[in-house]
Scaffold this motif. Structure first.
Motif, mmCIF file in Angstrom:
data_model
loop_
_atom_site.group_PDB
_atom_site.id
_atom_site.type_symbol
_atom_site.label_atom_id
_atom_site.label_comp_id
_atom_site.label_asym_id
_atom_site.label_seq_id
_atom_site.Cartn_x
_atom_site.Cartn_y
_atom_site.Cartn_z
ATOM 1 N N SER A 139 0.843 -1.001 0.044
ATOM 2 C CA SER A 139 0.227 0.069 -0.288
ATOM 3 C C SER A 139 0.563 1.365 -0.127
ATOM 4 O O SER A 139 2.096 1.191 0.553
ATOM 5 C CB SER A 139 -0.733 0.383 1.186
ATOM 6 O OG SER A 139 -0.054 0.169 2.712
ATOM 7 N N VAL A 140 0.349 2.633 -0.367
ATOM 8 C CA VAL A 140 0.737 3.913 -1.068
ATOM 9 C C VAL A 140 -0.073 4.846 -0.188
ATOM 10 O O VAL A 140 -0.677 4.718 -0.175
ATOM 11 C CB VAL A 140 1.571 3.710 -2.004
ATOM 12 C CG1 VAL A 140 0.741 4.357 -2.984
ATOM 13 C CG2 VAL A 140 2.737 4.762 -1.883
ATOM 14 N N SER A 141 0.861 5.611 0.625
ATOM 15 C CA SER A 141 0.822 6.366 1.215
ATOM 16 C C SER A 141 1.380 8.255 0.727
ATOM 17 O O SER A 141 2.769 8.266 0.557
ATOM 18 C CB SER A 141 -0.306 6.590 2.731
ATOM 19 O OG SER A 141 0.994 6.725 3.604
ATOM 20 N N THR A 142 0.143 9.282 0.994
ATOM 21 C CA THR A 142 1.682 10.383 0.893
ATOM 22 C C THR A 142 1.942 10.820 2.108
ATOM 23 O O THR A 142 1.270 10.444 3.521
ATOM 24 C CB THR A 142 0.966 11.711 -0.057
ATOM 25 O OG1 THR A 142 -0.502 11.874 0.664
ATOM 26 C CG2 THR A 142 0.259 10.674 -1.424
ATOM 27 N N TYR A 143 2.691 12.448 2.025
ATOM 28 C CA TYR A 143 2.668 13.163 3.927
ATOM 29 C C TYR A 143 2.000 13.843 3.702
ATOM 30 O O TYR A 143 1.884 14.872 4.521
ATOM 31 C CB TYR A 143 4.319 12.943 3.791
ATOM 32 C CG TYR A 143 5.630 11.908 4.426
ATOM 33 C CD1 TYR A 143 5.378 11.953 5.400
ATOM 34 C CD2 TYR A 143 5.722 11.417 3.217
ATOM 35 C CE1 TYR A 143 6.233 10.768 6.028
ATOM 36 C CE2 TYR A 143 6.395 9.853 4.177
ATOM 37 C CZ TYR A 143 6.828 10.371 5.080
ATOM 38 O OH TYR A 143 7.525 9.102 5.781
ATOM 39 N N HIS A 144 1.049 14.367 2.994
ATOM 40 C CA HIS A 144 0.381 15.353 2.693
ATOM 41 C C HIS A 144 -0.997 15.532 2.156
ATOM 42 O O HIS A 144 -1.477 13.926 2.276
ATOM 43 C CB HIS A 144 1.329 16.455 1.622
ATOM 44 C CG HIS A 144 0.902 15.521 0.523
ATOM 45 N ND1 HIS A 144 -0.205 15.878 -0.300
ATOM 46 C CD2 HIS A 144 2.217 14.877 0.012
ATOM 47 C CE1 HIS A 144 0.053 15.557 -1.408
ATOM 48 N NE2 HIS A 144 1.428 14.739 -1.714
ATOM 49 N N THR A 145 -2.074 16.679 2.637
ATOM 50 C CA THR A 145 -3.422 16.325 1.885
ATOM 51 C C THR A 145 -3.946 16.703 0.974
ATOM 52 O O THR A 145 -4.709 16.894 0.244
ATOM 53 C CB THR A 145 -4.096 16.349 3.415
ATOM 54 O OG1 THR A 145 -4.112 17.572 3.700
ATOM 55 C CG2 THR A 145 -3.857 15.310 4.892
ATOM 56 N N PRO A 178 -10.619 10.931 -6.632
ATOM 57 C CA PRO A 178 -11.065 9.463 -7.099
ATOM 58 C C PRO A 178 -9.721 8.832 -6.033
ATOM 59 O O PRO A 178 -8.714 9.060 -6.602
ATOM 60 C CB PRO A 178 -11.301 9.451 -8.524
ATOM 61 C CG PRO A 178 -12.129 10.774 -8.966
ATOM 62 C CD PRO A 178 -11.045 11.646 -8.113
ATOM 63 N N HIS A 179 -10.319 7.930 -5.986
ATOM 64 C CA HIS A 179 -9.251 6.984 -5.273
ATOM 65 C C HIS A 179 -8.287 7.105 -4.117
ATOM 66 O O HIS A 179 -7.292 7.229 -4.494
ATOM 67 C CB HIS A 179 -8.497 6.062 -6.671
ATOM 68 C CG HIS A 179 -9.433 5.944 -7.487
ATOM 69 N ND1 HIS A 179 -10.453 4.999 -7.418
ATOM 70 C CD2 HIS A 179 -9.615 6.057 -8.854
ATOM 71 C CE1 HIS A 179 -11.382 4.949 -8.542
ATOM 72 N NE2 HIS A 179 -11.443 5.668 -9.515
ATOM 73 N N VAL A 180 -9.006 8.319 -3.410
ATOM 74 C CA VAL A 180 -7.735 8.572 -2.131
ATOM 75 C C VAL A 180 -8.908 8.312 -0.788
ATOM 76 O O VAL A 180 -9.720 8.865 -0.721
ATOM 77 C CB VAL A 180 -7.643 9.852 -2.530
ATOM 78 C CG1 VAL A 180 -6.675 10.422 -1.082
ATOM 79 C CG2 VAL A 180 -6.684 10.636 -3.910
ATOM 80 N N GLN A 181 -7.845 7.187 -0.544
ATOM 81 C CA GLN A 181 -8.864 7.771 1.292
ATOM 82 C C GLN A 181 -8.570 7.883 2.398
ATOM 83 O O GLN A 181 -7.248 8.130 2.547
ATOM 84 C CB GLN A 181 -9.119 6.189 1.416
ATOM 85 C CG GLN A 181 -10.231 4.838 -0.019
ATOM 86 C CD GLN A 181 -10.125 3.775 0.396
ATOM 87 O OE1 GLN A 181 -9.431 3.025 -0.338
ATOM 88 N NE2 GLN A 181 -10.882 3.440 1.369
ATOM 89 N N TRP A 182 -9.444 8.249 3.763
ATOM 90 C CA TRP A 182 -8.173 9.315 4.475
ATOM 91 C C TRP A 182 -7.515 10.186 4.295
ATOM 92 O O TRP A 182 -6.424 10.716 5.133
ATOM 93 C CB TRP A 182 -7.367 7.510 5.258
ATOM 94 C CG TRP A 182 -8.425 7.108 5.876
ATOM 95 C CD1 TRP A 182 -9.891 6.207 6.641
ATOM 96 C CD2 TRP A 182 -8.204 4.800 5.188
ATOM 97 N NE1 TRP A 182 -10.104 4.877 6.102
ATOM 98 C CE2 TRP A 182 -9.043 4.614 5.661
ATOM 99 C CE3 TRP A 182 -6.902 4.295 4.674
ATOM 100 C CZ2 TRP A 182 -9.040 2.923 5.357
ATOM 101 C CZ3 TRP A 182 -6.637 3.568 3.981
ATOM 102 C CH2 TRP A 182 -7.994 2.145 4.882
ATOM 103 N N GLN A 183 -7.487 10.661 3.107
ATOM 104 C CA GLN A 183 -6.943 11.534 3.365
ATOM 105 C C GLN A 183 -5.550 11.879 2.440
ATOM 106 O O GLN A 183 -5.534 13.005 1.517
ATOM 107 C CB GLN A 183 -7.189 12.890 3.904
ATOM 108 C CG GLN A 183 -8.347 13.857 4.555
ATOM 109 C CD GLN A 183 -8.282 14.473 5.764
ATOM 110 O OE1 GLN A 183 -7.539 14.818 6.512
ATOM 111 N NE2 GLN A 183 -8.988 15.224 4.975
#
Length: 268
Positions: free
Chosen positions: A77-83, A89-94
């Motif tokens: 899984s992959v996430s960002t350090y920003h919001t 679309p397809h961005v969860q939990w910010q």
């Protein structure tokens, strides 16, 4: 670190060695049996949407990849350090990027991190062009995080068709058991039916991708789409006055516009 995580890190290092400017491994850490790899990607060369509706990419973007001990059989899984991507679309939990709509069918363990990074690059390129939800392709439904006590709702008849304004009314429910409920009919007015009724609001606009989990937040989103709480109150009042057990929950049905398909509605 498991053999699978060692393989994942080695594959990322192989990608980095081919083009250090495109991909830089910033650091890797092991936390609670998961391997986290921080990477920096070059995004300057990606084309942007001419209408300004695409992802607001910087020239370089930093991401955090989580790799399970069971890699490659479990998709990373992959996430960002920003919001900055929140609301797209397809961005969860910010922060979490949903690269695969159906990981069980789209993820191929043989591809490893090579396939994963290719998918991430494609996702960012399409997002920069504002094409993550193209017309005609399968939709990613609003994220509703269910718990073990959430009943299964079966919607038998299609939602009523309406034009222009939003639609308010009632759904006739058939409560099979605490774990299964069926919507068997739609009523614009209370006709004195003996079946259990749930207030319904069908919206001409779409709801946020992350569907609100609290009633107050749901009502706030509905108000933004042209239906005031005062208009909803009589429907809620009718539902509360039904001769049900004091411990019985009150069901509320919210339908939002289906993205990309004119005149269709999704009910939740």
């Amino acid at each position: 670190m498991t053999k699978g995580q060692e393989l994942a890190l080695a594959q990322l290092q192989a990608i980095e060695s081919c083009n250090p400017q495109a991909l830089e491994i910033v650091r890797d850490t092991l936390e609670n049996n998961s391997l986290y790899v921080d990477i920096s990607l070059e995004c300057r060369s990606m084309a942007r949407s001419v209408t300004g509706t695409g992802l607001p990419l910087n020239s370089r973007e930093r991401f955090r990849i989580r790799i399970s001990p069971e890699f490659p059989y479990f998709v990373p899984s992959v996430s960002t350090y920003h919001t900055r991507f929140s609301g797209f679309p397809h961005v969860q939990w910010q922060r979490h990027l949903c690269l695969y709509q159906s990981p069980s069918t789209e993820w191929n363990p043989k591809d490893g991190m090579f396939g994963f990074m290719e998918r991430l690059g494609w996702w960012l390129a399409e997002g920069a062009l504002g094409r993550l939800d193209p017309i005609g392709l399968p939709l990613h439904p609003p994220a509703v995080y269910s718990s073990s006590d959430t009943p299964v709702v079966v919607i038998r008849p299609d939602t009523p068709t309406f034009h222009g304004d939003n639609w308010l009314g009632f759904a006739a429910l058939d409560v099979k058991s605490p774990s299964r409920i069926s919507i068997v009919d739609w009523h614009e007015f209370d006709h004195g039916t003996s079946v259990l009724l749930a207030p319904v609001v069908l919206l001409r606009d779409s709801m946020p991708h992350e569907f609100p989990s609290r009633l107050n937040c749901i009502l706030s989103e509905i108000e933004k789409r042209g239906v005031s709480r005062q208009r909803l109150f009589p429907y809620f009042q009718k539902a509360c006055l039904q001769p049900e057990s004091p411990d019985s929950p009150m069901y509320i049905v919210v339908g939002s516009a289906m993205r990309g398909v004119s005149g269709r509605c999704q009910a939740y």
